[in-house]
Design an enzyme around this catalytic site. Sequence first.
Site, PDB file in Angstrom:
ATOM      1  N   ASN A 128       0.821  -1.166   0.107  1.00 20.72           N
ATOM      2  CA  ASN A 128       0.032   0.025   0.095  1.00 20.72           C
ATOM      3  C   ASN A 128       0.915   1.216   0.058  1.00 20.72           C
ATOM      4  OD1 ASN A 128      -1.918   1.991   0.380  1.00 20.72           O
ATOM      5  ND2 ASN A 128      -2.623   1.404   2.143  1.00 20.72           N
ATOM      6  N   CYS A 131      -1.937   5.313   0.759  1.00 18.69           N
ATOM      7  CA  CYS A 131      -2.962   5.572   1.649  1.00 18.69           C
ATOM      8  C   CYS A 131      -3.149   7.347   1.481  1.00 18.69           C
ATOM      9  CB  CYS A 131      -2.546   5.046   2.843  1.00 18.69           C
ATOM     10  SG  CYS A 131      -3.891   5.756   3.831  1.00 18.69           S
ATOM     11  N   LYS A 167       0.239  -0.781  -5.029  1.00 19.98           N
ATOM     12  CA  LYS A 167      -1.150  -0.326  -5.251  1.00 19.98           C
ATOM     13  C   LYS A 167      -0.872   1.395  -5.161  1.00 19.98           C
ATOM     14  CE  LYS A 167      -5.672  -0.024  -3.355  1.00 19.98           C
ATOM     15  NZ  LYS A 167      -6.677  -0.533  -2.382  1.00 19.98           N
TER      16      LYS A 167
HETATM   17  O1  RRO Z   1      -6.862   3.221   6.751  1.00 21.91           O
HETATM   18  C1  RRO Z   1      -7.369   4.267   5.714  1.00 21.91           C
HETATM   19  O2  RRO Z   1      -7.649   5.189   6.177  1.00 21.91           O
HETATM   20  C2  RRO Z   1      -7.068   4.039   4.281  1.00 21.91           C
HETATM   21  C3  RRO Z   1      -6.269   3.326   3.707  1.00 21.91           C
HETATM   22 BR1  RRO Z   1      -4.586   2.748   4.751  1.00 21.91          BR
HETATM   23  C4  RRO Z   1      -6.117   3.528   2.328  1.00 21.91           C
HETATM   24  O3  RRO Z   1      -4.874   2.636   1.759  1.00 21.91           O
HETATM   25  N1  RRO Z   1      -6.893   4.096   1.602  1.00 21.91           N
HETATM   26  C5  RRO Z   1      -8.112   4.664   2.171  1.00 21.91           C
HETATM   27  O4  RRO Z   1      -8.834   5.083   1.501  1.00 21.91           O
HETATM   28  N2  RRO Z   1      -8.039   4.592   3.534  1.00 21.91           N
END
Ligand code: RRO
Length: 325
Positions: A128, A131, A167
Amino acid sequence: MDLRRDVFGTTFQNPVLLAAGTCGFGKELVDVVDLEALGGLVTKSVTLEPRAGNPAPRVAEFGAGMVNSVGLANPGLEAVRRTKLPWIREHLERARVFVSVAGHTPDEFVRIVEDLDGEEGFLGFELNLSCPNDDRLGGRPFSLDPEALDEVVSRVRARTERPLLAKLAPNDPELPRTARTAEDAGADGLTLVNTVPGLVLDPDGHGPALGAGAGGVSGPAIRPVGVRAVAEVREHAELPIVGVGGILSAADALEYLRAGAVLVQVGTATFADPRAAERIVADLEAWGRRRGVGSVARIGPDARRGDPDGERHQEPEPAGVEELR
Ligand code: RRO
């Protein structure tokens, strides 16, 4: 229609996975979803330490989707290794699992991957790198910082032979270049896209709808963003693409496949209807059967690497999707 896809060194029984952050670690949905009917799932992102996440409310709906700022809430590496992975190992056989990994530094990604790599029961990692709700020490997400992206992917690559998905973020003016950076650093696939940064204000004037303020937009509002990302990157990079963003129906999944995705992920739809992904699998199959499409691998702008027939195939007829909406 044969729904199987051969990619990432394995066979997915169908191309529909649950997206990271929308299905916990599988266990959380087992009473409402037949996970073994799906192509697979991606876990909530795992960080080195447990994270409590952001203040409530963490999600808010608006007309065309949802905004979230969960803040990476997760039990942390140790608990995932002790309690979540054993469940996956014991309960999922046909569904393929990617563990999503997040961190503030390249070292954190490396430590998590090294620690989990020896465990069994999952296929690979989804890094990831995008985010929108985690201000990485005040910086940009990794995928918007080419040097940092290269460092994370290449250092993780050196530590695991498992399939690695990167991602990426949708709000990237240089998305094709970013995709090539991930490819050159050793990623096996690209997941396109994470949520789009956005802000929803409370209608009564109380400020942001989310406790944390701004967040990531998901749902139907971002489907054209995701489809464009897939179509554009496919022109510039060779890696297989996993498409995600606003898929509610089999017609939406087909749109991503036709843009060039080999697999798709369903996220926000699961919140409204936990069985949305299962329904999409069934509807895709029925559509293909009605239309005489022999294999899902034949759907796409043309054949891709990994097409079992190794040739260019088009669908036998321009197949409408109205019946699927
Ligand atoms: O946890 C989040 O707030 C979050 C993550 Br890690 C992400 O990759 N994408 C998102 O929309 N929320």
